[in-house]
Design an enzyme around this catalytic site. Structure first.
Site, PDB file in Angstrom:
ATOM      1  N   GLY A  19       0.963  -1.308   0.073  1.00 37.92           N
ATOM      2  CA  GLY A  19      -0.028  -0.080  -0.159  1.00 37.92           C
ATOM      3  C   GLY A  19       0.822   1.299  -0.002  1.00 37.92           C
ATOM      4  CG  ASP A  47       6.183  -4.607   7.868  1.00 41.42           C
ATOM      5  OD1 ASP A  47       6.774  -3.345   7.892  1.00 41.42           O
ATOM      6  OD2 ASP A  47       5.132  -4.864   7.307  1.00 41.42           O
ATOM      7  CG  ASP A  98       0.190  -8.703   6.416  1.00 40.11           C
ATOM      8  OD1 ASP A  98      -0.298  -9.287   7.368  1.00 40.11           O
ATOM      9  OD2 ASP A  98       0.316  -7.522   6.441  1.00 40.11           O
ATOM     10  CG  ASN A  99       3.758  -7.557   8.801  1.00 39.05           C
ATOM     11  OD1 ASN A  99       3.675  -7.121   7.703  1.00 39.05           O
ATOM     12  ND2 ASN A  99       3.249  -7.159   9.895  1.00 39.05           N
ATOM     13  N   GLY A 107      -0.358   6.116   1.627  1.00 45.77           N
ATOM     14  CA  GLY A 107       0.868   5.690   0.692  1.00 45.77           C
ATOM     15  C   GLY A 107       1.952   6.305   1.517  1.00 45.77           C
TER      16      GLY A 107
END
Ligand code: AMP
Ligand code: MG
Length: 486
Positions: A92, A261, A251-252, A125
């Site tokens: 993102g 992350d 997702d990490n 973003g």
């Protein structure tokens, strides 16, 4: 060593094609300036050290300019966040700029904070200076500690206002690692029912990062087993170092078993198994002592996503390797922290009893092990003893420790030296990071970031004149609140 323009790119992920990403150009941050850059990481990608001080470096890594070899893209992925499946995540605010080819290794350059992408959802973003400095310092501190991790090339600051709890300054961070594929990348293609695409992704990752699996007659189970192995080893290192990741969402989780992350992470101060470093983690799902079990939960989620590639029996058989791998690695690390040679059955009790005593006394985890490294049979060991409230209980433990050391006939300086090489004197304490961030934010002074970087690359050395950096936090630094906001 090469200049920026001479770097060679081989953008293998880009070659994979559309289902895996969206092509996006960085928006760039305005009036960029260098906050800090790592010479070590520059070297890793074959970049000449003086290049990091050029205006071109800043233009490139603030997202203002593109190098001819760049093919920027936002990767798509999904993932389990705090136990719940989120079907659509993806980069993102980060872009994979390209993959540098250097010494038969390829290095992803990922620009974080580069602007909006199709996966930005409600986000802007952007990244803020504060969290970029934290990720930069911790990536490199973990590397200094020898813990598997992604690396960080630089932080570039900008003048754009970014709205979080307050208005903050924008920044970009360049993350460097061999691959940005996560558990969640596989989950995305599993849950969107694209087994062919998922297989291509698995073959791609195997070909580039797990070539040993190609030799195996059970390619996919072998591949899964390797990920399990690496994840167990990484988490064992976290537990031995007193490190809490804070947001172990799938997702990490890096497919390479690297710490990935950095958000509200924390190194534990006073030993507390229930330590929660992420203020937003109200229920303590990712508390320090939960991390090994969450590692397995996440691997289960990955296994489920890979279920079109292997049988359930294979998945289960491989998942069963997680716990023994974790325990063996953790035991090895704890033995080293205690300076023990060889392995004896009683060793486990020795460290778990010590941890219990530390918990009872609220002893500082890092300071305790460093002080224990100086333990001498012929000394009063006053400094060490003072870390414990209950002298009698600790005295009894020391008696057992002594006995163990005597058996290995290694009670003196060589043991001390060995222990100091694994028990860091310096870690990235939250308050140290905070001090560097405040100087950067308020005074545009980045010297403290650079000082910490140099210190944390060699965390086991003494560093004359820097002793105060090894101290436990002052009162103001004990209650710092670190949330997911970044
Ligand atoms: P994280 O908590 O940093 O792992 O992020 C989880 C997801 O939110 C990822 O898909 C990120 O790309 C996305 N994300 C986080 N912060 C932002 C932001 N400021 N703008 C856009 N997307 C974001
Ligand atoms: Mg993330």
């Amino acid at each position: 060593m090469k200049s920026l323009k001479q770097l060679k790119f081989n953008n293998t992920f880009h070659h994979l094609g559309k289902p895996f990403y969206s092509e996006v150009n960085p928006q760039g941050i305005s009036r960029p300036f260098l906050v800090s850059a790592s010479q070590q990481v520059a070297q890793l990608i074959g970049l000449r050290p003086d290049e990091i001080h050029t205006p071109y470096f800043i233009d490139l890594f603030s997202g203002q300019a593109l190098l001819p070899g760049f093919q920027p893209l936002a990767m798509v992925y999904s993932g389990h966040q705090f136990g719940f499946y989120n079907p659509q995540l993806g980069d993102g605010r980060a872009l994979l700029l390209g993959e540098v080819d250097c010494n038969a290794e390829k290095w992803d350059l990922s620009l974080k904070g580069a602007g909006m992408t199709p996966y930005s959802r409600n986000g802007d973003g952007r990244s803020v200076l504060r969290s970029s400095i934290r990720e930069f310092l911790c990536s490199e501190a973990m590397a200094g500690l020898g813990i598997p991790t992604t690396r960080a090339l630089c932080v570039i600051g900008g003048e754009d206002p970014v709205f979080r709890e307050t208005v903050e300054k924008s920044a970009t961070l360049v993350r460097v690692t061999q691959s940005h594929v996560r558990f969640g990348t596989f989950e995305y293609f599993h849950y969107t029912e694209k087994p062919e695409v998922l297989k291509r992704l698995a073959d791609y990752v195997i070909c580039h990062h797990f070539p040993e699996s190609l030799e195996s007659d059970e390619k996919y189970p072998h591949f899964f087993g390797e990920i399990i192995q690496r994840t167990a080893v990484m988490i064992a290192h976290w537990q031995a170092a007193g490190f809490a990741h804070g947001v172990m969402n799938t997702d990490n989780m890096s497919i390479l078993g690297q710490t990935f992350d950095y958000g509200p992470f924390g190194f534990m101060e006073d030993y507390d198994p229930g330590y929660i470093c992420n203020h937003s983690d109200v229920k303590g799902r990712y508390a320090f002592q939960q991390q090994p079990a969450i590692g397995l939960t996440n691997l289960n989620a990955l296994g489920y996503a890979l279920s079109s590639l292997m049988t359930n029996e294979d998945l289960i058989r491989k998942l069963q390797e997680y716990e023994p791998t974790f325990h063996a690695c953790y035991a090895g690390l704890m033995r080293k922290k205690l300076g023990l040679l060889g392995a004896q059955d009683e060793d486990h009790d020795l460290w778990s009893d010590l941890l219990q005593l530390m918990e009872n006394a609220g002893a500082n985890y890092t300071i305790l092990f460093r002080t224990l490294s100086e333990y001498s049979i012929d000394d009063t060991n006053t400094e060490l003893r003072e870390l414990f409230k209950d002298q009698e209980e600790f005295g009894a433990w020391l008696g057992r420790y002594n006995g163990r050391l005597k058996q290995q006939e290694d009670t003196g300086p060589s043991r001390q030296k060995r222990m100091k090489a694994v028990n860091p004197k310096y870690i990235l304490r939250n308050y140290l990071a905070q001090r560097a961030i405040e100087k950067a934010e308020k005074e545009q002074d980045y010297s403290e970031v650079n000082r910490l970087l140099a210190l944390l690359y060699r965390p086991f050395d003494e560093h004359e004149g820097m002793e105060a950096y090894a101290d436990a936090p002052p009162d103001w630094g004990k209650s710092l609140v670190i949330s997911c906001s970044s």
